[in-house]
Design a protein around this motif. Structure first.
Motif, PDB file in Angstrom:
ATOM      1  N   GLU A  99       0.797  -1.203  -0.044  1.00 15.21           N
ATOM      2  CA  GLU A  99       0.175  -0.042   0.079  1.00 15.21           C
ATOM      3  C   GLU A  99       0.852   1.279  -0.079  1.00 15.21           C
ATOM      4  N   GLU A 121       0.739   4.480  -2.534  1.00 15.26           N
ATOM      5  CA  GLU A 121       0.610   5.804  -2.047  1.00 15.26           C
ATOM      6  C   GLU A 121       1.673   6.558  -2.535  1.00 15.26           C
ATOM      7  N   ARG A 140       0.961   7.642  -6.228  1.00 13.08           N
ATOM      8  CA  ARG A 140       0.062   8.475  -6.356  1.00 13.08           C
ATOM      9  C   ARG A 140       0.727   9.977  -6.100  1.00 13.08           C
TER      10      ARG A 140
END
Ligand code: 2U9
Length: 342
Positions: free
Chosen positions: A20, A24, A27
Motif C-alpha cells: 500500500e 501511495e 500517487r
C-alpha cells in the motif's frame, strides 16, 4: 515536452507496486496536486497552439496510464496478503505426506499368487458378471442344485432375456481358460466373488478367492497334496502340518477339505480351532471328468486337480483378525495397521 512525457511513460510502466505504501508513493509522485502529471498540464498551457494537439493527446494517455496502473495495483494489493507482514517461517516443520497402505486382502492375495507363480502357475482373470454355463453348467452343477437358488446366488435382471449372475466362485474363470486352451494347464484365479449370505463376523455377501487348476496327462491326488503342502509351508512357515478330510463338490471327484495346524495354539487346542488343533482352509479334489468333457478336454487322456480357498480366511489366520466385516468397512484405524507389512 514530448520527450519528457515519453520518459515518464516508461518510468510508470516499470514502476513496481509491492504494498500500500508504494501505491501511495506512486500517487503522490505522479497524480497528486503537486505531482508530475498536473505539473505537465500546467506546462502544456504554455505551449504554442500548433504543438498542443499532439502533445495534449500524449499527455492524456500518460494520465490514463498512471490512473489505470494505480487502480490495478490497489485491487491486487487488497486481495493478496502484505508481502512485508507475511513472512515464511523456515524453522516450521514441513507438511507431512502420509503414505497409504495396501489393503490386507491385497497383501495376502499378492503373497498367495507369488507362491504359486514361483512353481509355474499362471494368473488368469475373468468377468465378475457371468452366465449360468460358466458359473454352474460347465462345472457339473445339476439343474436343481441349491447353489443355483435365489437364496445363494445374486441373479441380474438384464431385461434382455439372458440369465446373468454375479459369479459365486472364480472357477468360472478357469472354465473359460479350459475352453480356450488345451492341456497342459496350470493356472490360478484370484478375484472377488458374491454370495447371497447374511453379513456376520464369519460371512459376507462378497469375498475373495484364489482357485487353482492343473490339468495334464497323469496328474494325481499326490501332486495335489504336495502342491498344497508347499503352499502352506511358504505361507505360514515350515512347522505347519496338513490333513485331508473327504468331502463332496459337483466339480471334483474325489473331493476333500484341507485343514492346517491351528496357528493360535500350535495344535494344542483352543477356542479358535474348537479344541481340535486343526483349522480348515480350503477345498480341493480331482477335476470331475464331466467338467473336462464340458470344456472339450479329452477326459480319457487327461486328469487334473483343483482347489479353492477364501483369501479373507487366510488373512484372518495370518493376522489374527476375528471379524470378516473389518475387510469391507475401510476404517482407517484398521487399514493403517498394515502399513509396515508391504
Ligand atoms: C474347475 C474345476 C474345479 C475348485 C475347488 C473348492 C474345491 C472349494 C471353496 C473353499 C472355500 C470355496 O472360498 S470358498 O468358499 N472351494 O471347496 N474349490 S475344488 O474346483 C474347480 C475349479 C475349477 C474348472
Amino acid at each position: 515536452m514530448e520527450e519528457k512525457i515519453k520518459s515518464f511513460l516508461e518510468e510508470i510502466n516499470l514502476f513496481l507496486f509491492t504494498n500500500e505504501e508504494s501505491a501511495e508513493a506512486f500517487r503522490l509522485k505522479y497524480l497528486s496536486k503537486k505531482g508530475i502529471i498536473p505539473a505537465l498540464f500546467e506546462e502544456f498551457k504554455t505551449l504554442p497552439p500548433e504543438q498542443r494537439k499532439t502533445t495534449g493527446k500524449s499527455l492524456n494517455e500518460l494520465k490514463q496510464l498512471a490512473e489505470q496502473k494505480l487502480a490495478d495495483a490497489k485491487s491486487t494489493i487488497n486481495k493478496s496478503p502484505d508481502k512485508d507482514t507475511v513472512k515464511t517461517d523456515l524453522s516450521l516443520p514441513g507438511d507431512p505426506h502420509s503414505l497409504g497402505a495396501r489393503h490386507p486382502i491385497s497383501i495376502v492375495r499378492k503373497q498367495m499368487t507369488d507362491i504359486f507363480t514361483r512353481i509355474g502357475f499362471v494368473v488368469s482373470e475373468g468377468p465378475e458378471i457371468e452366465d449360468d454355463w460358466h458359473n454352474f453348467g460347465a462345472l457339473n452343477f445339476p439343474p436343481n442344485h441349491p447353489a443355483r437358488d435365489m437364496q445363494d446366488t445374486f441373479f441380474i435382471d438384464s431385461g434382455d432375456g439372458e440369465k446373468w449372475l454375479l459369479r459365486t466362485h472364480t472357477s468360472s474363470v478357469q472354465v473359460r481358460v479350459m475352453e480356450n486352451q488345451q492341456p497342459p494347464i496350470r493356472t490360478i484365479s484370484p478375484g472377488r466373488v458374491y454370495r447371497n449370505e447374511t453379513i456376520s463376523a464369519r460371512a459376507h455377501c462378497q469375498f475373495h478367492q484364489v482357485e487353482g487348476l492343473y490339468i495334464d496327462e497323469g496328474v494325481s491326488f499326490a501332486d495335489l497334496k504336495q502342491t498344497l503342502y508347499y503352499f502352506v509351508q511358504e505361507m505360514f512357515g515350515d512347522k505347519i502340518e496338513i490333513r485331508f478330510r473327504p468331502s463332496f463338490f459337483p466339480f471334483t471327484e474325489p473331493s476333500a477339505e484341507m485343514d492346517i495346524t491351528c496357528l493360535i495354539c500350535n495344535g494344542a487346542g483352543c477356542p479358535v480351532c474348537k479344541h481340535s488343533g486343526w483349522v480348515e482352509i480350503l477345498g480341493c479334489g480331482m477335476v470331475h471328468p464331466n467338467v473336462l468333457d464340458n470344456c472339450k478336454i479329452d477326459s480319457t487322456k487327461y486328469t487334473g486337480y483343483a482347489f479353492g480357498m477364501g483369501i479373507e480366511r487366510i488373512t484372518m489366520l495370518k493376522f489374527r483378525i476375528n471379524d470378516l466385516r473389518l475387510f469391507f468397512e475401510n476404517d482407517i484405524r484398521f487399514l493403517s495397521q498394515f502399513k509396515s507389512v508391504l
